[in-house]
Scaffold this active site. Structure first.
Site, short mmCIF file in Angstrom:
data_model
loop_
_atom_site.label_atom_id
_atom_site.label_comp_id
_atom_site.label_asym_id
_atom_site.label_seq_id
_atom_site.Cartn_x
_atom_site.Cartn_y
_atom_site.Cartn_z
N THR B 27 0.79 -1.22 0.00
CA THR B 27 0.00 0.00 0.00
C THR B 27 0.83 1.28 0.00
O THR B 27 1.88 1.34 0.65
CB THR B 27 -1.01 0.02 1.18
OG1 THR B 27 -1.67 1.27 1.22
CG2 THR B 27 -0.32 -0.21 2.51
N CYS B 34 2.82 12.21 -6.01
CA CYS B 34 3.59 10.96 -6.18
C CYS B 34 2.77 9.96 -7.00
O CYS B 34 1.54 10.02 -7.01
CB CYS B 34 3.89 10.33 -4.83
SG CYS B 34 5.03 11.29 -3.82
N HIS B 51 6.76 3.68 -4.94
CA HIS B 51 6.18 4.97 -4.55
C HIS B 51 7.12 6.04 -5.11
O HIS B 51 8.09 6.43 -4.48
CB HIS B 51 6.11 5.05 -3.02
CG HIS B 51 5.33 6.21 -2.50
ND1 HIS B 51 4.57 6.12 -1.34
CD2 HIS B 51 5.16 7.49 -2.95
CE1 HIS B 51 3.99 7.30 -1.11
NE2 HIS B 51 4.33 8.14 -2.07
#
Lengths: 205, 165, 118
Positions: B27, B34, B51
């Site tokens: 997650t 981002c 990420h």
């Protein structure tokens, strides 16, 4: 672009820490004056933090919050952020507008404007302290107010800092009043490059 | 999966993580500008998530997965080593919102969300790959979760229930 | 009773200032950016201006200079959080007659207005 800030002596860095601590205290005092409430802060000493940890330090990346953000008109930048839970933000608006506690339940144009002005004044006082002490003039941008996840609110500041560095010296002040149980975080994240320029121009040894 | 606790692995800013155990999820929390690159390997029931914070690694910076041009190649390189066939992977992209304040002084920085999206897609194209789904742009933050067992990707925003991507 | 142009990008500030001034017998016109301030000045010829500094689409110092260029007798007081020495100097040198630092005291603002329109 500079990877490492210019090497400064411990004395210079210590002077910088004192300066930003004083600046943060002035910001809290300005909020006190603006709101007519006795606002207390528990000031955290300036500390080094990985830029990637900033959202966690300010409440958690997916925590919904109301953020008031300011930068300065130059790049590299100072990033100034006020982060509150929505409930706290509504309480702050009640105080600023002189309403009975519990009146504000959402953020319309006037409420956003009041929070923005709070950011403008607190941020302004922070930069005024730096400007007057060091002679390095810093003009803030108009404030931006958002309700969203904390990580998303801070992404712009984080991307800006990460373009330059992986670590910053941040100062963070938690503040509130006993009566209204207002609590918020005031955080200032200066870019190391700008911090270097200011210290150099200041001329402290 | 009633009764199973989900082991939620948070992929923080600039991180790249892999998971291959049932009950695991990857997650990214509070994505603004981002971009999360979510990749699922149906055959091997494994996944990866990056990420991404910035579009490209600039001179003098250490190449780490916060940059799209580091994260994307590294992610697929490592999945290949773990037995994945890149052309059979389910790639989904989330984030890249426009979060810059209206009065932001720097034009390139203002467009950081869009630039991240462009950079990730360019890197995928270089590898001959493309995303099968995306939830990109806009003005809101998102949290994305990839369930490693089922491959299901869900996205939530501050105001909404989760939606499947 | 004077016509005062209140300039601030925060609706909240404009509202508070307007309320204060109208309760004290003045007429108020408002502007939310430096550019609007210059236009409003030209269109409504106010007796005095309360001018913020930090605004989008032309800041207050630039607006001050344009207003003074249009009308060398313009009576302008800055009302701003930006109280740094260098900025105060710049404003006064550009022709501001007074400089009120936010958060402001109601009496201070009323006194500033009285001085401007005297």
């Amino acid at each position: 672009m500079l990877q490492q800030p210019t090497k400064f002596t411990n004395s210079q860095l210590s002077s910088w820490d004192e300066l930003i601590t004083e600046a943060a205290k002035n910001s809290i005092q300005a909020l006190s004056d603006m709101s007519g409430q006795d606002i207390k802060s528990s000031l955290v000493k300036p500390y080094k933090i990985d830029v990637t940890d900033i959202p966690n330090s300010l409440g958690g990346a997916d925590k919904v919050a109301v953020g008031v953000l300011l930068g300065i008109e130059q790049i590299p930048s100072f990033h100034i952020a006020l982060i509150h839970s929505p409930k706290t933000a509504y309480q702050v608006v009640d105080i600023l507008m002189g309403y009975e506690s519990g009146t504000t339940v959402g953020l319309g144009e006037m409420e956003i404007s009041a929070l923005g002005e709070m950011g403008n004044i607190m941020g302004g006082y922070f930069l005024n302290t730096i400007g007057d002490k060091t002679g390095y003039e810093l003009k803030p941008t108009p404030p931006s107010v958002r309700m969203d996840m904390t990580g998303a609110i801070l992404d712009y500041a984080i991307a800006s800092l990460m373009m330059e560095t992986d670590e910053v010296t941040m100062i963070e002040a938690k503040y509130g009043t006993a009566e209204a149980q207002v609590d918020g975080v005031f955080a200032v994240m200066p870019s190391p490059e700008l911090q270097s320029q200011i210290i150099t121009s200041w001329g402290v040894k | 999966m009633a009764g199973l606790t989900i082991d939620s692995m948070v992929v923080g800013l600039g991180e790249l993580k892999y998971a291959d155990q049932p009950g695991q999820e990857l997650t990214c929390l509070g994505l603004g500008s981002c971009v999360a690159v979510s990749v699922w390997d149906r055959k091997n029931k494994q996944g990866a998530m990056a990420h991404v914070v910035l579009p490209e690694c600039t001179a003098g910076r250490e190449p780490t997965p916060k940059f799209a041009d580091v994260a994307v190649p590294e992610l697929f390189e490592n999945l290949k080593k773990k037995g994945a066939n890149p052309t059979q992977l389910e790639i989904k992209l989330v984030g890249g919102a426009h979060m810059a304040p209206a009065a932001a002084p720097s034009m390139p920085l203002m467009r950081i969300g869009e630039r991240n999206i462009e950079a990730v897609k360019a890197q995928l194209k270089k590898l001959g790959l493309r995303a099968i789904a995306e939830d990109l742009g806009g003005n809101n933050g998102r949290t994305v979760r990839l369930d490693v067992e089922s491959g299901r990707v869900t996205v939530v925003t501050a105001g909404t229930e989760k939606t499947n991507l | 009773m004077a016509k005062i142009l209140v300039v601030d990008d925060a609706a909240f500030m404009r509202m508070r200032c307007s309320k204060l001034l109208t309760e004290n017998g003045h007429e108020v016109v408002e502007a939310g950016t430096g550019r609007e301030a210059v236009e409003q000045y030209k269109n409504t010829s106010p007796d005095a201006v309360l001018l913020d500094i930090t605004m989008p689409d032309m800041d207050g110092l630039s607006a001050l200079k344009e207003i003074r260029a249009h009308d060398p007798d313009a009576r302008v007081a800055m009302v701003t959080a930006m109280g740094q020495q260098s900025i105060v100097m710049e404003a006064l040198q550009a022709g501001a007659k007074d400089f009120v630092v936010k958060p402001f005291d109601a009496d201070r603002v009323l006194a500033a207005v009285s001085k401007l329109v005297a």
